[in-house]
Enzyme design. Structure first.
Site, PDB file in Angstrom:
ATOM      1  N   SER A  74       0.801  -1.239   0.000  1.00  0.00           N
ATOM      2  CA  SER A  74       0.000   0.000   0.000  1.00  0.00           C
ATOM      3  C   SER A  74       0.827   1.278   0.000  1.00  0.00           C
ATOM      4  O   SER A  74       0.259   2.370  -0.084  1.00  0.00           O
ATOM      5  CB  SER A  74      -0.954   0.007   1.199  1.00  0.00           C
ATOM      6  OG  SER A  74      -2.097  -0.759   0.918  1.00  0.00           O
TER       7      SER A  74
ATOM      8  N   LYS B 124       0.025   3.707  -2.694  1.00  0.00           N
ATOM      9  CA  LYS B 124      -0.975   4.771  -2.626  1.00  0.00           C
ATOM     10  C   LYS B 124      -0.345   6.162  -2.588  1.00  0.00           C
ATOM     11  O   LYS B 124      -1.044   7.155  -2.813  1.00  0.00           O
ATOM     12  CB  LYS B 124      -1.898   4.560  -1.432  1.00  0.00           C
ATOM     13  CG  LYS B 124      -2.797   3.318  -1.573  1.00  0.00           C
ATOM     14  CD  LYS B 124      -3.762   3.185  -0.412  1.00  0.00           C
ATOM     15  CE  LYS B 124      -4.707   2.015  -0.604  1.00  0.00           C
ATOM     16  NZ  LYS B 124      -4.109   0.706  -0.298  1.00  0.00           N
TER      17      LYS B 124
ATOM     18  N   SER C 194      -6.133   3.525   4.488  1.00  0.00           N
ATOM     19  CA  SER C 194      -5.628   2.746   3.353  1.00  0.00           C
ATOM     20  C   SER C 194      -6.755   1.958   2.682  1.00  0.00           C
ATOM     21  O   SER C 194      -6.558   0.828   2.213  1.00  0.00           O
ATOM     22  CB  SER C 194      -4.510   1.793   3.801  1.00  0.00           C
ATOM     23  OG  SER C 194      -3.713   1.398   2.706  1.00  0.00           O
TER      24      SER C 194
END
Length: 453
Positions: A68, A71, A132
């Site tokens: 993640s 992102k 997230s």
């Protein structure tokens, strides 16, 4: 035991004690000066953002899973779209089957979105940056680019534009494509996952903080309630546990992004501002002391990096504004009313200095080759405070220099002229030319006469 033997025994004990103390002091000093912190991670990096100086690195060019932390690139493109007026925080999103399916997977980090629901950019962005949330991220990607497939193309193009190397983006979230129920972006493999090196990850974080500092307004929120006061409210706790009030709290931390998949392990890109410095850290595939993957390990290893940075480095103004290097601050002026001009720094020069290294720097001028010739000449006319280059420093110590995050980056202060110089009129230039001609002729004659003797 005789008196002599007792004295010798006591003397031996004192000698051992003294040597032990000396070796202990030496070991402490060695540890203090040792940049190898034994970070339990596959890769790690620490840099100071204001200067771009790298102060710790470990396997930073290995290409690894980022999960993640992906992102951060999605955030960059979303914030860029907002700044360019292509997207508004009030814009509404209608949930499609893909986003609904991903958002309802309880094995993933998510806020559940209703199939018939409408959500604005503001709440989707907060869900992505704080919690997230993967479904929310895909929704935003579709709002920016139409489809996640097109958004992934933008991600890779932006990475190239920012000068990143060693990267590959295959989706907007950082999930393994296998988790996307067969709906992964076109042109990507069913089992692919996003990858970057620690160096590329740090570069992305650097650009994100530099170009969109408002990222920290949201990234620094420890907890928030999604759709508070409705039947759909979800308590979001930031996965960055180093934020205030969370279990790995570290004073000054205000970002940036965690990541985990089985492929990538536990990752964290952190940032902290304190004592006039901002550090950016990257820890990839962190392990605990037993060598096992653990969620808190990424924060424990980041703590080591921050402790090392703040204990050993400071940002110092070692040269003031209007500084001049002796015997190097005079430029010849070509075609000017004046024949020379002085140069000086227009701002203080700040340098990231390791403890005890304050004296191991010397100033160095770097002139702009398009303005100042190899003979240190500048052509009139030019104005006062015309930029002619910059002043930087040359490190003269013995510590390993790990360099800077970007090629050509370094501590520098702008170098400018103290005065402006007008161009001389044609008569003055003509007289100089005549004087130069006869001067050369005289020099030639004198040389010829000397050759006779």
């Amino acid at each position: 035991m005789t008196k002599d033997n007792i004295q010798r025994f006591i003397a031996s004990l004192l000698t051992i004690a003294l040597l032990t103390t000396v070796f202990s002091i030496q070991n402490v000093k060695a540890e203090e000066n040792n940049p190898h912190l034994n970070i339990n991670a596959e890769a790690a990096l620490l840099l100071e953002k204001n200067t771009g100086k790298i102060i710790y690195q470990q396997n930073i060019d290995a290409v690894l899973g980022i999960a993640s932390m992906t992102k951060m690139m999605s955030e960059y493109l979303i914030l860029e779209a907002i700044s360019e007026g292509k997207l508004s925080l009030d814009d509404q999103y209608n949930v499609n089957e893909y986003v609904w399916t991903i958002s309802h997977d309880r094995s993933l980090s998510n806020v559940m979105l209703r199939r018939d629901g409408t959500y604005n950019v503001q709440e989707l962005y907060e869900a992505m940056a704080i919690y997230s949330a993967n479904g929310a991220t895909i929704a935003l990607a579709e709002m920016v680019a139409g489809t996640e497939t097109e958004f992934v193309k933008m991600m890779n193009e932006k990475a190239e534009e920012l000068g990143l190397k060693d990267y590959k983006f295959v989706n907007s979230t950082g999930l393994n494509n296998a988790d996307l129920y067969g709906m992964h972006p076109d042109g990507t493999g069913a089992d692919e996952e996003n990858v970057m090196s620690a160096r590329a990850t740090a570069m992305l974080a650097y650009h994100l903080l530099k170009d969109f500092p408002e990222i920290l307004d949201t990234a620094s929120i420890p907890k928030k309630i999604f759709r508070e006061g409705t039947d759909d409210e979800i308590h979001m706790s930031n996965w960055n546990w180093m934020l205030p009030g969370l279990i790995s709290e570290y004073e000054g931390v205000d970002g940036l992004k965690t990541g985990f998949t089985d492929f990538a392990g536990y990752n964290f890109t952190g940032t902290i501002e304190k004592d006039g410095m901002r550090f950016i850290s990257v820890v990839m595939n962190a392990k605990n002391a037993d060598g096992q993957p653990q969620d808190t390990a990424r924060f424990a290893e980041t703590r080591k990096l921050f402790d090392y940075g703040f204990a050993n480095y400071s940002l110092q103004e070692i040269y003031p504004s209007n500084y001049q290097i002796d015997n190097e601050s005079n430029l010849k002026v070509v075609k000017g009313k004046e024949k020379s001009v002085e140069v000086e720094t227009s701002e203080p020069l700040q340098v990231l200095v390791k403890r005890g290294e304050e004296e191991n720097f010397e100033p160095l001028y770097v002139f702009d080759e398009e303005i100042v010739s190899e003979e240190n000449e500048i052509t009139a006319p030019f104005e006062e405070e015309t930029t002619v280059g910059h002043m930087t420093v040359n490190y003269t110590g013995e510590e390993e220099n790990l360099g800077f995050l970007f090629e050509g980056q370094g501590e520098q202060a702008e170098l400018v002229t103290k005065e402006g110089v007008e161009k001389a009129n044609w008569f003055v230039l003509s007289m100089r030319a005549v004087g130069g001609f006869f001067g050369d002729l005289w020099s030639t004659a004198v040389g010829a006469i000397k050759g006779l003797f």
